[in-house]
Each structure stands twice: as C-alpha cells, then as structure tokens.
Design a protein around this motif. Structure first.
Motif, PDB file in Angstrom:
ATOM      1  N   ARG A  79      24.691 -17.029  98.658  1.00 56.38           N
ATOM      2  CA  ARG A  79      23.965 -17.920  97.756  1.00 56.38           C
ATOM      3  C   ARG A  79      24.972 -18.778  97.000  1.00 56.38           C
ATOM      4  O   ARG A  79      26.169 -18.472  96.941  1.00 56.38           O
ATOM      5  N   ALA A  80      24.480 -19.840  96.418  1.00 52.91           N
ATOM      6  CA  ALA A  80      25.344 -20.688  95.604  1.00 52.91           C
ATOM      7  C   ALA A  80      25.763 -19.921  94.356  1.00 52.91           C
ATOM      8  O   ALA A  80      24.962 -19.168  93.790  1.00 52.91           O
ATOM      9  N   PRO A  81      27.005 -20.079  93.932  1.00 53.98           N
ATOM     10  CA  PRO A  81      27.424 -19.425  92.691  1.00 53.98           C
ATOM     11  C   PRO A  81      26.557 -19.920  91.533  1.00 53.98           C
ATOM     12  O   PRO A  81      26.223 -21.094  91.449  1.00 53.98           O
ATOM     13  N   ASN A  82      26.193 -19.002  90.645  1.00 53.54           N
ATOM     14  CA  ASN A  82      25.361 -19.384  89.509  1.00 53.54           C
ATOM     15  C   ASN A  82      26.224 -19.582  88.262  1.00 53.54           C
ATOM     16  O   ASN A  82      27.448 -19.441  88.300  1.00 53.54           O
ATOM     17  N   LYS A  83      25.567 -19.899  87.174  1.00 59.21           N
ATOM     18  CA  LYS A  83      26.268 -20.184  85.924  1.00 59.21           C
ATOM     19  C   LYS A  83      27.111 -18.981  85.478  1.00 59.21           C
ATOM     20  O   LYS A  83      28.232 -19.142  85.014  1.00 59.21           O
ATOM     21  N   ARG A  84      26.598 -17.777  85.631  1.00 62.28           N
ATOM     22  CA  ARG A  84      27.343 -16.574  85.239  1.00 62.28           C
ATOM     23  C   ARG A  84      28.596 -16.391  86.100  1.00 62.28           C
ATOM     24  O   ARG A  84      29.652 -16.021  85.595  1.00 62.28           O
ATOM     25  N   ASP A  85      28.467 -16.674  87.404  1.00 64.89           N
ATOM     26  CA  ASP A  85      29.632 -16.586  88.299  1.00 64.89           C
ATOM     27  C   ASP A  85      30.744 -17.534  87.831  1.00 64.89           C
ATOM     28  O   ASP A  85      31.902 -17.151  87.728  1.00 64.89           O
ATOM     29  N   TRP A  86      30.351 -18.777  87.558  1.00 69.09           N
ATOM     30  CA  TRP A  86      31.348 -19.761  87.148  1.00 69.09           C
ATOM     31  C   TRP A  86      31.898 -19.436  85.753  1.00 69.09           C
ATOM     32  O   TRP A  86      33.075 -19.703  85.475  1.00 69.09           O
ATOM     33  N   ALA A  87      31.089 -18.864  84.885  1.00 66.51           N
ATOM     34  CA  ALA A  87      31.564 -18.497  83.547  1.00 66.51           C
ATOM     35  C   ALA A  87      32.666 -17.443  83.646  1.00 66.51           C
ATOM     36  O   ALA A  87      33.669 -17.503  82.934  1.00 66.51           O
ATOM     37  N   ARG A  88      32.487 -16.471  84.540  1.00 70.18           N
ATOM     38  CA  ARG A  88      33.515 -15.448  84.728  1.00 70.18           C
ATOM     39  C   ARG A  88      34.814 -16.067  85.241  1.00 70.18           C
ATOM     40  O   ARG A  88      35.884 -15.795  84.727  1.00 70.18           O
TER      41      ARG A  88
END
Length: 154
Positions: A79-88
């Motif tokens: 799946r596409a990275p979500n906001k939480r993924d990018w925040a980490r």
C-alpha cells in the motif's frame, strides 16, 4: 494486482523526472520492487512514485542509498505509505539532519581560525593542537569529530 494494472517504467520516469536508467538502478538496489507482466515488462505501483520522490529528496539532503533503503524497507510494499509512516521516517531523518547541521556549524565556526593562521597543520598548530595532543584521541580531525581540546591530556 492484475498484470494489466500498474505503471510502466516510462510512465514512472515521466511522473518522477528520473531517467529510466536511474529507476532500473534503484530497482537493482532494492529500493523499488516492480513486478513483471506476462510479456516481461516492469510494472510499478502508484506508491513507487512516492518512494522514488522520497529517494530523490533524501539524496539531496545527503543521505546515502543504504540509509534510504533502510527506511524504505520499513514501509509497506502492498500500500502507499500513510501519514504515520512518513512521520516516523521524518523523525529519523530530522535527527540525522540535526546532527549533520551541528557538525557543519562547528566546522563553519572553527574553519576560519584554522585557515586564518596559514599553517593548515593540526600537528603544528600551537593554538588548536599543541604538541599534536589530539592524536591521543585517535585518527582524523578529532576536534571536528566532536572531541574538545579540554578532552586531550597534554
């Protein structure tokens, strides 16, 4: 995903501005993982546009492909990275950038003193490194690596 789905390497190149050869290189390095359709052509997920864009930005900030790959390996491929993924990831990269900024500021603030005297030699510098005392701490530019003159016994 059905074999007819996905984007071609040309479409990915057009969307990201990367050369096809660069995309193939990133594939070889394990940064993106396209699949092959029935005719053997690479097919990419839309999420790969974000991955490739992230690679380009991270390289501009001075991160190595190994560092970038380590972060991308933690992202989901299905799946596409979500906001939480990018925040980490941004937290991890922010820490690295802050450390690099601190080293660059130290270099900027001490470089004029070294160049100003004209000797350009830490062995001979009576101000920054009398009697090459910094050599006790190890190889390399010890003061730029974080050691302080007060840390060296002389």
């Amino acid at each position: 995903m059905a074999p007819s789905d996905g984007l071609s390497i040309g479409e990915i190149a057009e969307r990201t501005g990367l050369a096809v050869s660069a995309i193939r290189y990133y594939e070889d390095e394990g940064l993106v993982a396209p699949w092959r359709n029935a005719s053997g052509r690479r097919r990419f997920q839309r999420a790969d546009i974000r991955r490739l864009s992230f690679i380009m930005v991270a390289q501009q900030f001075g991160f190595t492909l190994a560092q970038i790959k380590a972060e991308l390996d933690l992202l989901p491929r299905h799946r596409a990275p979500n906001k939480r993924d990018w925040a980490r990831i941004s937290t991890e990269f922010r820490d690295g950038l802050n450390a690099r900024i601190a080293r660059l500021e130290k270099l900027r603030d001490t470089l004029d003193g070294c160049i100003g005297c004209g000797c350009l030699s830490l062995e001979a510098c009576a101000l920054y490194n009398p009697r090459d005392a910094a050599a006790e701490k190890g190889q390399g530019p010890r003061y730029l690596l974080g050691d302080r003159p007060s840390d060296v016994t002389s």
